[in-house]
Design a protein around this motif. Structure first.
Motif, PDB file in Angstrom:
ATOM      1  N   LYS A 104       6.867  -0.078   8.114  1.00  0.00           N
ATOM      2  CA  LYS A 104       5.427   0.174   8.056  1.00  0.00           C
ATOM      3  C   LYS A 104       4.636  -1.044   8.517  1.00  0.00           C
ATOM      4  CE  LYS A 104       1.826   1.368   4.674  1.00  0.00           C
ATOM      5  NZ  LYS A 104       1.574   1.859   3.308  1.00  0.00           N
ATOM      6  N   GLU A 121       9.624  -4.830   7.412  1.00  0.00           N
ATOM      7  CA  GLU A 121       9.472  -3.500   6.810  1.00  0.00           C
ATOM      8  C   GLU A 121       8.833  -2.587   7.861  1.00  0.00           C
ATOM      9  OE1 GLU A 121       7.276  -1.321   3.001  1.00  0.00           O
ATOM     10  OE2 GLU A 121       7.094  -3.490   3.261  1.00  0.00           O
ATOM     11  N   ILE A 149       3.239  -1.618   0.188  1.00  0.00           N
ATOM     12  CA  ILE A 149       4.317  -2.247   0.942  1.00  0.00           C
ATOM     13  C   ILE A 149       5.340  -2.816  -0.035  1.00  0.00           C
ATOM     14  CG2 ILE A 149       2.953  -2.758   2.992  1.00  0.00           C
ATOM     15  CD1 ILE A 149       2.495  -5.564   1.944  1.00  0.00           C
ATOM     16  N   CYS A 150       6.411  -3.354   0.494  1.00  0.00           N
ATOM     17  CA  CYS A 150       7.535  -3.843  -0.326  1.00  0.00           C
ATOM     18  C   CYS A 150       7.064  -4.768  -1.450  1.00  0.00           C
ATOM     19  CB  CYS A 150       8.531  -4.552   0.572  1.00  0.00           C
ATOM     20  SG  CYS A 150       9.923  -5.289  -0.288  1.00  0.00           S
ATOM     21  N   TYR A 198      12.313 -10.528   6.047  1.00  0.00           N
ATOM     22  CA  TYR A 198      12.499  -9.342   5.204  1.00  0.00           C
ATOM     23  C   TYR A 198      11.203  -8.553   5.033  1.00  0.00           C
ATOM     24  CZ  TYR A 198      13.634  -6.602   1.008  1.00  0.00           C
ATOM     25  OH  TYR A 198      13.820  -5.597   0.116  1.00  0.00           O
ATOM     26  N   TYR A 199      10.108  -9.261   4.751  1.00  0.00           N
ATOM     27  CA  TYR A 199       8.843  -8.592   4.440  1.00  0.00           C
ATOM     28  C   TYR A 199       8.133  -8.103   5.698  1.00  0.00           C
ATOM     29  CZ  TYR A 199       9.816 -11.298   0.205  1.00  0.00           C
ATOM     30  OH  TYR A 199      10.414 -11.844  -0.890  1.00  0.00           O
TER      31      TYR A 199
END
Length: 231
Positions: free
Chosen positions: A182, A180, A114-115, A176-177
């Motif tokens: 996914k 995402e 992930i990010c 932001y997280y």
């Protein structure tokens, strides 16, 4: 910096919980350990606003965040109150500190691709939080997300003889997280299985102080469970 967690609203909430649930009740001899210190700003802000005469030992795996945190600690002359190690708390064998504090990774996802991988909280988002509640500390302050299988955490806490002593709740928008694609899709799947609770673009973040149960302690677990699953 993209490799360092950044969410001022969440960090301020963590700092507020730390002040109200830990620092103001700490006696001079009591010590605190922190899992995942990040850039150190929540604890630094709390220490600057409170009289705290002991030491907080922090643990942070992200080297970039660790360097920034130590720079901030030096800038505010807090080296005698806040020490952060570039290592994992899970490799720290001592559990004699009176308090364990953490804003743990709680992002649910199928895997950690992930990010920001260090924010991965396991498939249901509760894995790291549940591990922290299995270490045996007398008092544990954690942030608990309503989309990260909060029921499993509250059940595990009971199994480990913890009661909810205090809590406060903050409604937050997906950031932001968590936005995402996914991650968001995975959270939607968890909702279908009643493992994630949110409404539209909002979820609840709770600051929870768990204490080892004693007869005199009022357990607020059921009240917290109702709040966290109400969305």
């Amino acid at each position: 910096m993209k490799d360092i967690f950044f969410c001022p609203e969440e960090s301020n909430f963590y700092s507020n919980c730390l002040e109200n649930f830990v620092l103001r009740d700490c006696k001079n001899s009591e010590s605190v350990v922190e899992f995942g210190s990040g850039d150190g700003s929540p604890v630094i802000n709390s220490l600057l606003r409170n009289k705290f005469d002991s030491v907080i030992q922090g643990f942070e795996l992200n080297t970039s965040a660790w360097k920034v945190a130590n720079s901030n600690i030096d800038e505010y002359n807090l080296t005698n109150k806040y020490v952060i190690h570039n290592s994992s708390l899970f490799n720290y064998s001592q559990t004699d500190a009176e308090y364990l504090i953490a804003n743990p990774p709680y992002l649910p996802a199928p895997d950690n691709d992930i990010c920001m991988p260090l924010l991965f909280g396991g498939v249901d988002g509760a894995t790291v939080t549940n591990e922290l509640l299995s270490l045996g500390y007398e008092n544990v302050l954690v942030l608990l997300s309503s989309y990260s299988n909060p029921t499993s955490t509250l059940n595990l806490a009971k199994e480990n003889d913890y009661c909810v002593d205090k809590f406060m709740v903050l409604p937050l928008q997906f950031g932001y997280y968590s936005s995402e694609p996914k991650v968001k899709k995975h959270i939607e799947n968890l909702q279908k299985h009643k493992m994630a609770f949110y409404s539209g673009n909002y979820y609840f973040l709770a600051g929870v102080l768990f204490k080892k149960c004693q007869e005199s302690v009022t357990d607020l677990s059921n009240e917290l469970a109702q709040v966290m699953t109400s969305l």
